[in-house]
Design a protein around this motif. Structure first.
Motif, PDB file in Angstrom:
ATOM      1  N   PHE A 174      86.679 -32.649 -91.849  1.00 23.80           N
ATOM      2  CA  PHE A 174      87.601 -31.564 -92.176  1.00 23.80           C
ATOM      3  C   PHE A 174      87.275 -30.269 -91.428  1.00 23.80           C
ATOM      4  CE2 PHE A 174      87.738 -34.467 -95.823  1.00 23.80           C
ATOM      5  CZ  PHE A 174      89.102 -34.708 -95.875  1.00 23.80           C
ATOM      6  N   ASP A 175      86.340 -30.351 -90.479  1.00 27.32           N
ATOM      7  CA  ASP A 175      85.982 -29.210 -89.641  1.00 27.32           C
ATOM      8  C   ASP A 175      85.704 -27.974 -90.494  1.00 27.32           C
ATOM      9  OD1 ASP A 175      85.451 -27.796 -87.335  1.00 27.32           O
ATOM     10  OD2 ASP A 175      87.546 -27.277 -86.954  1.00 27.32           O
ATOM     11  N   THR A 176      84.763 -28.126 -91.425  1.00 29.87           N
ATOM     12  CA  THR A 176      84.422 -27.046 -92.344  1.00 29.87           C
ATOM     13  C   THR A 176      82.928 -27.075 -92.622  1.00 29.87           C
ATOM     14  OG1 THR A 176      84.774 -26.167 -94.572  1.00 29.87           O
ATOM     15  CG2 THR A 176      84.957 -28.539 -94.307  1.00 29.87           C
ATOM     16  N   SER A 177      82.381 -25.951 -93.025  1.00 30.26           N
ATOM     17  CA  SER A 177      80.961 -25.865 -93.352  1.00 30.26           C
ATOM     18  C   SER A 177      80.713 -25.920 -94.857  1.00 30.26           C
ATOM     19  CB  SER A 177      80.373 -24.562 -92.795  1.00 30.26           C
ATOM     20  OG  SER A 177      81.021 -23.435 -93.373  1.00 30.26           O
ATOM     21  N   ARG A 178      81.770 -26.069 -95.650  1.00 31.21           N
ATOM     22  CA  ARG A 178      81.630 -25.960 -97.105  1.00 31.21           C
ATOM     23  C   ARG A 178      80.875 -27.114 -97.750  1.00 31.21           C
ATOM     24  NH1 ARG A 178      86.764 -24.130-100.442  1.00 31.21           N
ATOM     25  NH2 ARG A 178      85.107 -24.080-102.006  1.00 31.21           N
ATOM     26  N   PRO A 179      81.175 -28.381 -97.450  1.00 33.57           N
ATOM     27  CA  PRO A 179      80.473 -29.455 -98.161  1.00 33.57           C
ATOM     28  C   PRO A 179      78.965 -29.405 -97.937  1.00 33.57           C
ATOM     29  CG  PRO A 179      82.407 -30.303 -97.043  1.00 33.57           C
ATOM     30  CD  PRO A 179      82.195 -28.911 -96.541  1.00 33.57           C
ATOM     31  N   THR A 180      78.220 -29.525 -99.002  1.00 34.20           N
ATOM     32  CA  THR A 180      76.764 -29.570 -98.925  1.00 34.20           C
ATOM     33  C   THR A 180      76.269 -30.795 -99.686  1.00 34.20           C
ATOM     34  OG1 THR A 180      76.367 -28.350-100.973  1.00 34.20           O
ATOM     35  CG2 THR A 180      76.738 -27.036 -98.962  1.00 34.20           C
ATOM     36  N   SER A 181      74.987 -31.080 -99.546  1.00 34.72           N
ATOM     37  CA  SER A 181      74.404 -32.211-100.267  1.00 34.72           C
ATOM     38  C   SER A 181      74.503 -32.003-101.776  1.00 34.72           C
ATOM     39  CB  SER A 181      72.942 -32.404 -99.856  1.00 34.72           C
ATOM     40  OG  SER A 181      72.183 -31.244-100.136  1.00 34.72           O
ATOM     41  N   GLU A 182      74.583 -30.737-102.206  1.00 31.45           N
ATOM     42  CA  GLU A 182      74.691 -30.449-103.639  1.00 31.45           C
ATOM     43  C   GLU A 182      75.994 -30.962-104.236  1.00 31.45           C
ATOM     44  OE1 GLU A 182      72.407 -29.338-105.804  1.00 31.45           O
ATOM     45  OE2 GLU A 182      71.121 -29.646-104.062  1.00 31.45           O
ATOM     46  N   TYR A 183      77.022 -31.132-103.396  1.00 31.01           N
ATOM     47  CA  TYR A 183      78.279 -31.683-103.905  1.00 31.01           C
ATOM     48  C   TYR A 183      78.029 -33.031-104.578  1.00 31.01           C
ATOM     49  CZ  TYR A 183      81.491 -28.385-101.545  1.00 31.01           C
ATOM     50  OH  TYR A 183      82.199 -27.286-101.160  1.00 31.01           O
ATOM     51  N   ARG A 184      77.313 -33.897-103.867  1.00 32.90           N
ATOM     52  CA  ARG A 184      77.088 -35.247-104.393  1.00 32.90           C
ATOM     53  C   ARG A 184      76.185 -35.212-105.614  1.00 32.90           C
ATOM     54  NH1 ARG A 184      78.144 -38.807-106.568  1.00 32.90           N
ATOM     55  NH2 ARG A 184      77.874 -41.025-106.213  1.00 32.90           N
ATOM     56  N   HIS A 185      75.173 -34.349-105.606  1.00 31.74           N
ATOM     57  CA  HIS A 185      74.281 -34.234-106.758  1.00 31.74           C
ATOM     58  C   HIS A 185      75.048 -33.724-107.977  1.00 31.74           C
ATOM     59  CE1 HIS A 185      70.660 -35.215-104.586  1.00 31.74           C
ATOM     60  NE2 HIS A 185      70.913 -34.285-103.678  1.00 31.74           N
TER      61      HIS A 185
END
Length: 288
Positions: free
Chosen positions: A170-181
């Motif tokens: 999605f050409d974005t910097s928003r998703p982080t590993s914390e999303y999955r946690h």
């Protein structure tokens, strides 16, 4: 009877989710799904409760909305209230008056399913329409074919892989590993399956999260993404098929997703995975 607008507590979100589950039906138009709220739990339970709005009459929820962004409300209405004038007029008031705490002043958008009386009333108030989106549906009565590619669950240990694929897709910097946690710790995590498609080198090429609304009801694809380095190689189709198969295993009657009509690649990917196109939908917009 009076229609009451509310913002639920963390525990109250469960009631909104229960209403949304009850309203999901294969014959219904594309609408807010409990999986949309489930996906928002990547920002935590408190953050999710803050963006939910409910409208209740005589103690029963008749409409649910979620602020997907400060100026974008995604919402739906109980099936027996689609043409209810009292509900529609109350919604128009609450959407139009910033002091009600739903939408701010200025340009705003509302995503609502086709068939609501609300659309007619918004037109009377000179709300316009935005760019079209394409809803896609796949029946899950029959088994879903296996793509032949390696598909594995994406758990907490693969959280960074999950984030990296979504960032690239999605050409974005928003998703982080914390999303999955955060999703793993959310109260609705049992409704979700998160899967990854792997390439020959063992790298995650595509991911999907799918959400069940319960047996015999349509499930949701939210989100699906392919890493930019793996586009055009069938990974999108493969992970979408895997997501559909997971929904079928959870008892879903169908799978649904909605994507911008301008994203021809995404529409083609879902169609290749057996999804059929439905009538385009457009957000309602108030400019300035």
């Amino acid at each position: 009877m009076t229609i009451a607008l509310g913002t639920p507590t963390v525990d109250g979100v469960r009631e909104a989710m229960a209403a949304l589950r009850e309203w999901q039906d294969d014959g219904a138009p594309m609408q807010l799904h409990p999986g949309d709220i489930g996906w928002h739990h990547r920002f935590g339970a408190a953050g999710t409760a803050q963006v939910i709005r409910t409208w209740s009459r005589d103690g029963r929820i008749v409409a649910v909305g979620m602020l997907d962004a400060p100026r974008l409300l995604r919402m739906t209405v109980a099936p027996d209230a689609f043409e209810d004038e009292d509900v529609a007029r109350r919604l128009v008031e609450d959407l139009s008056l910033p002091e009600r705490g739903v939408l701010p002043e200025g340009a705003v958008s509302v995503e609502a399913p086709l068939g609501l009386l609300l659309h007619d009333l918004l037109s009377e108030e000179e709300w316009g329409v935005d760019a079209p989106w394409t809803p896609l549906f796949r029946d899950l009565t029959e088994p879903v074919q296996d793509s032949g590619l390696r598909i594995e669950p994406i758990g907490r240990d693969q959280a960074q892989d999950f984030a990296d694929v979504l960032r690239s897709a999605f050409d974005t910097s928003r998703p982080t590993s914390e999303y999955r946690h955060a999703m793993s710790a959310a109260p609705f995590s049992a409704d979700a399956r998160c899967l990854g498609a792997y390439d020959d080198q063992g790298d995650v090429a595509a991911v999907v999260t799918v959400w069940s609304a319960g047996p015999g009801r349509p499930g949701l694809v939210e989100p699906m993404g392919v890493h930019a380095n793996h586009r055009g190689r069938g990974y999108g189709r493969a992970i979408t098929l895997a997501g559909a198969a997971a929904l079928r295993e959870m008892g879903s009657s169908s799978a649904r997703v909605c994507t911008p009509s301008a994203n021809a690649g995404a529409v083609a990917t879902y169609r290749a995975a057996g999804f059929g196109v439905r009538k385009e939908v457009r957000d309602r917009v108030r400019v300035g």
